[in-house]
Design a protein around this motif. Structure first.
Motif, PDB file in Angstrom:
ATOM      1  N   TRP A   9       1.882  10.678  -7.074  1.00 33.20           N
ATOM      2  CA  TRP A   9       1.473   9.530  -7.888  1.00 33.20           C
ATOM      3  C   TRP A   9       1.620   8.216  -7.128  1.00 33.20           C
ATOM      4  O   TRP A   9       0.819   7.293  -7.302  1.00 33.20           O
ATOM      5  N   LEU A  10       2.626   8.111  -6.270  1.00 36.04           N
ATOM      6  CA  LEU A  10       2.766   6.905  -5.458  1.00 36.04           C
ATOM      7  C   LEU A  10       1.607   6.780  -4.475  1.00 36.04           C
ATOM      8  O   LEU A  10       1.081   5.686  -4.242  1.00 36.04           O
ATOM      9  N   ALA A  11       1.215   7.917  -3.884  1.00 33.40           N
ATOM     10  CA  ALA A  11       0.081   7.898  -2.961  1.00 33.40           C
ATOM     11  C   ALA A  11      -1.216   7.604  -3.707  1.00 33.40           C
ATOM     12  O   ALA A  11      -2.086   6.882  -3.213  1.00 33.40           O
ATOM     13  N   LYS A  12      -1.349   8.161  -4.900  1.00 33.32           N
ATOM     14  CA  LYS A  12      -2.536   7.915  -5.721  1.00 33.32           C
ATOM     15  C   LYS A  12      -2.670   6.433  -6.048  1.00 33.32           C
ATOM     16  O   LYS A  12      -3.783   5.886  -6.077  1.00 33.32           O
ATOM     17  N   ALA A  13      -1.533   5.783  -6.269  1.00 34.91           N
ATOM     18  CA  ALA A  13      -1.548   4.350  -6.596  1.00 34.91           C
ATOM     19  C   ALA A  13      -1.647   3.473  -5.355  1.00 34.91           C
ATOM     20  O   ALA A  13      -1.715   2.249  -5.473  1.00 34.91           O
ATOM     21  N   GLY A  14      -1.650   4.086  -4.168  1.00 35.44           N
ATOM     22  CA  GLY A  14      -1.758   3.324  -2.935  1.00 35.44           C
ATOM     23  C   GLY A  14      -0.456   2.684  -2.487  1.00 35.44           C
ATOM     24  O   GLY A  14      -0.455   1.835  -1.593  1.00 35.44           O
ATOM     25  N   ASN A  23       1.909   2.484  10.058  1.00 37.48           N
ATOM     26  CA  ASN A  23       1.989   2.887   8.659  1.00 37.48           C
ATOM     27  C   ASN A  23       2.350   4.360   8.506  1.00 37.48           C
ATOM     28  O   ASN A  23       2.925   4.753   7.492  1.00 37.48           O
ATOM     29  N   SER A  24       2.012   5.194   9.499  1.00 36.94           N
ATOM     30  CA  SER A  24       2.377   6.607   9.423  1.00 36.94           C
ATOM     31  C   SER A  24       3.888   6.777   9.483  1.00 36.94           C
ATOM     32  O   SER A  24       4.466   7.604   8.765  1.00 36.94           O
ATOM     33  N   ASN A  25       4.563   5.997  10.344  1.00 38.10           N
ATOM     34  CA  ASN A  25       6.026   6.024  10.392  1.00 38.10           C
ATOM     35  C   ASN A  25       6.618   5.382   9.143  1.00 38.10           C
ATOM     36  O   ASN A  25       7.574   5.878   8.553  1.00 38.10           O
ATOM     37  N   LYS A  26       6.024   4.257   8.768  1.00 32.09           N
ATOM     38  CA  LYS A  26       6.529   3.515   7.607  1.00 32.09           C
ATOM     39  C   LYS A  26       6.418   4.367   6.339  1.00 32.09           C
ATOM     40  O   LYS A  26       7.289   4.324   5.471  1.00 32.09           O
ATOM     41  N   ALA A  27       5.352   5.162   6.236  1.00 36.93           N
ATOM     42  CA  ALA A  27       5.159   5.994   5.049  1.00 36.93           C
ATOM     43  C   ALA A  27       6.217   7.073   4.946  1.00 36.93           C
ATOM     44  O   ALA A  27       6.653   7.439   3.843  1.00 36.93           O
ATOM     45  N   LEU A  28       6.644   7.612   6.101  1.00 38.23           N
ATOM     46  CA  LEU A  28       7.616   8.702   6.067  1.00 38.23           C
ATOM     47  C   LEU A  28       8.953   8.234   5.501  1.00 38.23           C
ATOM     48  O   LEU A  28       9.659   9.033   4.871  1.00 38.23           O
ATOM     49  N   GLY A  29       9.308   6.966   5.711  1.00 34.75           N
ATOM     50  CA  GLY A  29      10.593   6.457   5.239  1.00 34.75           C
ATOM     51  C   GLY A  29      10.804   6.664   3.749  1.00 34.75           C
ATOM     52  O   GLY A  29      11.697   7.417   3.333  1.00 34.75           O
ATOM     53  N   PRO A  30      10.001   6.033   2.887  1.00 39.88           N
ATOM     54  CA  PRO A  30      10.207   6.214   1.444  1.00 39.88           C
ATOM     55  C   PRO A  30       9.914   7.626   0.967  1.00 39.88           C
ATOM     56  O   PRO A  30      10.580   8.118   0.046  1.00 39.88           O
ATOM     57  N   VAL A  31       8.953   8.301   1.577  1.00 42.59           N
ATOM     58  CA  VAL A  31       8.643   9.676   1.159  1.00 42.59           C
ATOM     59  C   VAL A  31       9.837  10.585   1.423  1.00 42.59           C
ATOM     60  O   VAL A  31      10.250  11.382   0.562  1.00 42.59           O
ATOM     61  N   ALA A  32      10.405  10.492   2.627  1.00 43.28           N
ATOM     62  CA  ALA A  32      11.581  11.316   2.951  1.00 43.28           C
ATOM     63  C   ALA A  32      12.777  10.922   2.088  1.00 43.28           C
ATOM     64  O   ALA A  32      13.558  11.786   1.664  1.00 43.28           O
ATOM     65  N   ALA A  33      12.944   9.624   1.823  1.00 41.26           N
ATOM     66  CA  ALA A  33      14.055   9.170   0.980  1.00 41.26           C
ATOM     67  C   ALA A  33      13.938   9.740  -0.434  1.00 41.26           C
ATOM     68  O   ALA A  33      14.935  10.144  -1.043  1.00 41.26           O
TER      69      ALA A  33
END
Length: 709
Positions: free
Chosen positions: A211-216, A292-302
Motif C-alpha cells: 500500500w505504501l508503494a501503491k501510494a508512491g 532511490n533504490s537504496n533509500k527505498a530499502l531503508g523504510p521497507v526493511a525497517a
C-alpha cells in the motif's frame, strides 16, 4: 490475572494475527504490480540523466523503450532474407504494443540487418518483448539467427530473472530453515510454530509495503522485494529462537505455562528489542542515500524488522503458551528438572569446551582469530565494486546480451541506446561540433517531433541536413535534444568514458547542457552509489556504537563489539572478492554490494553480540565478569549458533535468483553471518571480554565491582 484472561488474551492475539495473514497473504503475488526495474527511476532528481529523462518528452513523441531486432547470417544476407526482414518489420508495426518501427537497416558488411521497434508507453515491456521474440522466431528464414536486444530486451530479461522472487525464493528459504530447525530441535511441532511466526510477519510486512508503494511513498524494485522476504524470514526466526530458548529455560522453573511465558518475556524482551532496534536504525541510515533504490530499502526493511519483532514478541509467545511443553515434544522440558551445568569440570558439551579454551588461553584465542580475519580481509585489495555492465546483470542465458554482441559486430555498439544531450538551441552548431569531436561518437542527430522517424540529421551549420522541406529540430524552452550514437556497446566501460568526455565537451559550449541516456544513467547510478557507500558506512557505525553504549552501559565493550564486526565484515567481503574473481569469474560488483553487505552484516552481527553480551552482563552481575563470560557463552551458544545458521541459509537462498547483485549479496552475507557466528561471537568476543575482565564494562558499576566467585 484471571484464568479467563489467561485463555482469552493469547487466543485473541492468535486470531488477530490470523486475520492479518489472511489479508496480507494474497499480496505475495501482487507485489510485482507496484515494483519497477527501471534504473532511471532510482536516480536522484539532481542527476543529469534524470533531468534528461524528465524533459525528453518535450522534444519527441512520448514512447516506451526501444526493442532492437538484429538478424544475422554468416556469409551475408540474401535478397530473400532482406524480404523476410521487411515483412517482419511490417508485422511488428501492426502490433498494438509497438509505437513505431524503423526501416530495415543493413550492416556495411552485409551480414546483418537491424530493426528498431519502439514500444508504446502502455506496453508491458516483458510481455511485449516475449511476443516480439516469438514473432522473430516464426519469421526467421533457415540459417538466419535473430535476437531482440536493446533497452527493452534487457528489461525483459531482467524481469524474467526476477520472476521467481515471489514463490521460488520464499519456498527455498522456508524449506532450508525448516530442515535446520528439525535437526537442531528434533521436534516436529516447534519448527512449524517458528516458521508460522516468520511467515505471518512477512504477510503483514508485504501488506503495508504494497500500500505504501501503491501510494508512491516508497519505491520497490526486484532487489528490495527479494531482500525484504529474506530479511523478515531470517530476522523473525532469529528473534523467535531467542524467545524459544528463554521459554524452554523457564518451563524448568515454572509449573504453569503462564508463569514461564512471563519469565521468558522478561528475559528476552530487552535483547530482542535492542537487536531489532539496532537493525531498524541501521537500515534507516539508507535514507541518507541519493539513490532511490537504496533509500527505498531503508523504510521497507525497517517495516519488515518491526513486524518481525512484533510477531516474535506477541504471536510466538501466544502459540507457545497454547502448546506449552508439547511444543518441544519429544524432548519436553520437565518442571523442576535441572538446568545444564554451564561452567566448571562437570560442564559437558561443545560450549563447555569452548568456555574452558577461552578461560585458559583467552589472549591467544583473540589474537589468532583477529589475525585470521585480517588475513581474509586482504582479499579486499582485488575487490572491483564500481559497477558492472547491464548485460552482465543476469547470470546465465540472456538473449539481450547475445544480441548486443551480434549488434556490436556489425553496427556501432551503441545503436538504439544513444547518449542524449540537451543544450541551448542558439549553441546548436557548437554543440554538434563538440559532440562529433568526442572519440567514441559514431553519429549525431536531433530530436524532431515533426519527423517521421522522430529525428533529423544535423550538421555544424545549425540546419537539418535534409533540405528545405525537411523537419527542423524541436525547440523547447530554448533548448534542443541531440542524440549521439556511440561506437561501443551502451553498457561498456568505453561507452561510459565517452559519456564522461561528452559531458566535459558540451559543458565548455553550454554550462547548462546535460547528458543523459542509458549509458549516462549507468554512470550516474555508479557514481551516486559510490558516494552513498562512503557516507553511509561511517554513519551506521557511529549510530550502532551509540546504541550499544546505551544498552550495555559501557564504552569499552561496545568498542570491542564494533571492532569485531568491522574485521568480520572485511573478512567476509575479502573472501567474497576472491571467490567472485577466481571461482565464479564475475565481471565485478555493483557499488551497492559492499553497502548492503555492510549494513546487514554489521546490524545482524551486532544482533548476535547483543544476545551474547546482554546475557553475559546479566550473569556477570551475579557471578563476576569472568564467570559471567563463560556462563553467558554456555547458555547462548546453542541458540545463537542455530540462529546464525538459519540466517545464513535464508540469505543464501537469494542465490536462486539469477541476478548478479543478489547472488553476491547472498554469498557475502551468508558467509559473513557464519563467520560471525562461529568465530566472532563464539571465540573472538568472549576471549576479549574474558581478557579484559571488569575493564570491558567501564565506566559502569560492573567495572568497579569486586566479585570473588
Amino acid at each position: 490475572m484471571s484464568r479467563f484472561l489467561r485463555i482469552v488474551l493469547p487466543a485473541l492475539v492468535i486470531v488477530v494475527w490470523l486475520a492479518i495473514a489472511s489479508v496480507g497473504g494474497p499480496y505475495f503475488g501482487k507485489i510485482s504490480e507496484v515494483s519497477t526495474n527501471d534504473q532511471t527511476s532510482f536516480l536522484p532528481a539532481s542527476a543529469d540523466a534524470t533531468k534528461v529523462q524528465e524533459r525528453s518528452s518535450e522534444f519527441r513523441q512520448e514512447s516506451g523503450a526501444p526493442a532492437i531486432i538484429v538478424l544475422e547470417r554468416d556469409g551475408g544476407m540474401s535478397s530473400s532474407d532482406l524480404t523476410a526482414a521487411k515483412d517482419l518489420a511490417t508485422q511488428l508495426g501492426d502490433r498494438d504494443d509497438v509505437e513505431a518501427v524503423s526501416p530495415v537497416i543493413p550492416s556495411e558488411d552485409g551480414d546483418a540487418v537491424e530493426i528498431v521497434a519502439t514500444l508504446t508507453t502502455a506496453a508491458d515491456t516483458g510481455d511485449a518483448v516475449e511476443a516480439i521474440r516469438a514473432d522473430v522466431d516464426d519469421a526467421l528464414p533457415s540459417g538466419v539467427s535473430g535476437y531482440v536486444t536493446g533497452p527493452a530486451g534487457f528489461t525483459a530479461d531482467l524481469t524474467e530473472a526476477f520472476a521467481g522472487i515471489d514463490g521460488l525464493l520464499l519456498g527455498v528459504a522456508l524449506a532450508a530453515v525448516f530442515v535446520i530447525l528439525i535437526i537442531v530441535y528434533r521436534s516436529p511441532l516447534l519448527p512449524i510454530l517458528v516458521l508460522g511466526t516468520a511467515t505471518f510477519a512477512l504477510c503483514a510486512s508485504i501488506l503495508v509495503v504494497w500500500w505504501l508503494a501503491k501510494a508512491g511513498i516508497v519505491t520497490v524494485n526486484g532487489q528490495v522485494q527479494g531482500i525484504l522476504s529474506i530479511l523478515v524470514i531470517g530476522a523473525a526466526t532469529d528473534y523467535a529462537l531467542l524467545y524459544t530458548a528463554r521459554f524452554r529455560e523457564a518451563l524448568r522453573d515454572h509449573r504453569t505455562g503462564w508463569g514461564a511465558t512471563k519469565a521468558a518475556l522478561r528475559g528476552s524482551l530487552e535483547p530482542i528489542l535492542a537487536s531489532g532496534g539496532t537493525v531498524i536504525v541501521g537500515v534507516l541510515c539508507l535514507l541518507l542515500s541519493d539513490l532511490n533504490s537504496n533509500k527505498a530499502l531503508g523504510p521497507v526493511a525497517a517495516i519488515g524488522i518491526a513486524f518481525s519483532l512484533l510477531a516474535a514478541l506477541s504471536l510466538l509467545p501466544a502459540l507457545l503458551l497454547a502448546f506449552r511443553r508439547a511444543a518441544f515434544w519429544p524432548l519436553r522440558p520437565a518442571y523442576g528438572s535441572a538446568h545444564p551445568v554451564l561452567t566448571g569440570p562437570e560442564a559437558r558439551g561443545v560450549w563447555a569446551r569452548v568456555g574452558r579454551l577461552v578461560a585458559k588461553r583467552s589472549r591467544i584465542v583473540w589474537i589468532v582469530c583477529t589475525v585470521g580475519l585480517v588475513a581474509m580481509g586482504t582479499g579486499l585489495v582485488g575487490l572491483k565494486a564500481d559497477g558492472v555492465p547491464q548485460s552482465d546483470l543476469v547470470i546465465g542465458a540472456s538473449q539481450a546480451r547475445d544480441g548486443q554482441d551480434v549488434l556490436a559486430d556489425h553496427f556501432p555498439g551503441g545503436s538504439g541506446s544513444p547518449a542524449q544531450v540537451i543544450g541551448s538551441e542558439r549553441d546548436l552548431a557548437a554543440l554538434v561540433d563538440a559532440v562529433t569531436a568526442v572519440d567514441g561518437v559514431d553519429g549525431v542527430v536531433a530530436a524532431a517531433k515533426d519527423a517521421p522517424s522522430g529525428t533529423v540529421p544535423v550538421t555544424s551549420d545549425t540546419s537539418s541536413a535534409g533540405g528545405a522541406a525537411a523537419a527542423e529540430p524541436t525547440v523547447s524552452r530554448g533548448d534542443v535534444l541531440l542524440e549521439a550514437t556511440l561506437s561501443d556497446p551502451a553498457d561498456s566501460d568505453a561507452a561510459e568514458q565517452t559519456v564522461r568526455d561528452l559531458r566535459t565537451a558540451v559543458e565548455r559550449v553550454d554550462p547548462d547542457a546535460v547528458v543523459g541516456g542509458v549509458t549516462a544513467t549507468a554512470v550516474d547510478t555508479n557514481d551516486t552509489g559510490i558516494r552513498d557507500r562512503t557516507l553511509i558506512i561511517p554513519v551506521v557505525l557511529v549510530v550502532i556504537l551509540l546504541i550499544l553504549m546505551l544498552l550495555l552501559r559501557s564504552v569499552v565493550a561496545p568498542l570491542v563489539l564494533i571492532g569485531s564486526v568491522i574485521v568480520s565484515f572485511a573478512a567476509a567481503l575479502g573472501v567474497g572478492a576472491l571467490v567472485f574473481d577466481h571461482v565464479f569469474h564475475f565481471p565485478g560488483a555493483d557499488p551497492s554490494v559492499p553497502l548492503y553487505s555492510f549494513v546487514f552484516l554489521v546490524a545482524l552481527g551486532v544482533d548476535y553480540n547483543i544476545f551474547l553480551m546482554t546475557r553475559v552482563r546479566e550473569e556477570a552481575l551475579q557471578h563476576g565478569p569472568h564467570e559471567g563470560v563463560l556462563r553467558g557463552l554456555g547458555v547462548t551458544g546453542g541458540v545463537i549458533t542455530s540462529a546464525g545458521v538459519v540466517l545464513a541459509a535464508t540469505f543464501a537462498a537469494l542465490g536462486v535468483i539469477p541476478i548478479l547483485f543478489l547472488v553476491q549479496i547472498a554469498f557475502v552475507v551468508a558467509f559473513g553471518v557464519l563467520l560471525d557466528t562461529i568465530v566472532v561471537r563464539s571465540l573472538l568476543v568472549p576471549a576479549i571480554a574474558y581478557d579484559l575482565g571488569r575493564r570491558a564494562w567501564w565506566p559502569s558499576r560492573l567495572s568497579r565491582a569486586n566479585h570473588h566467585m
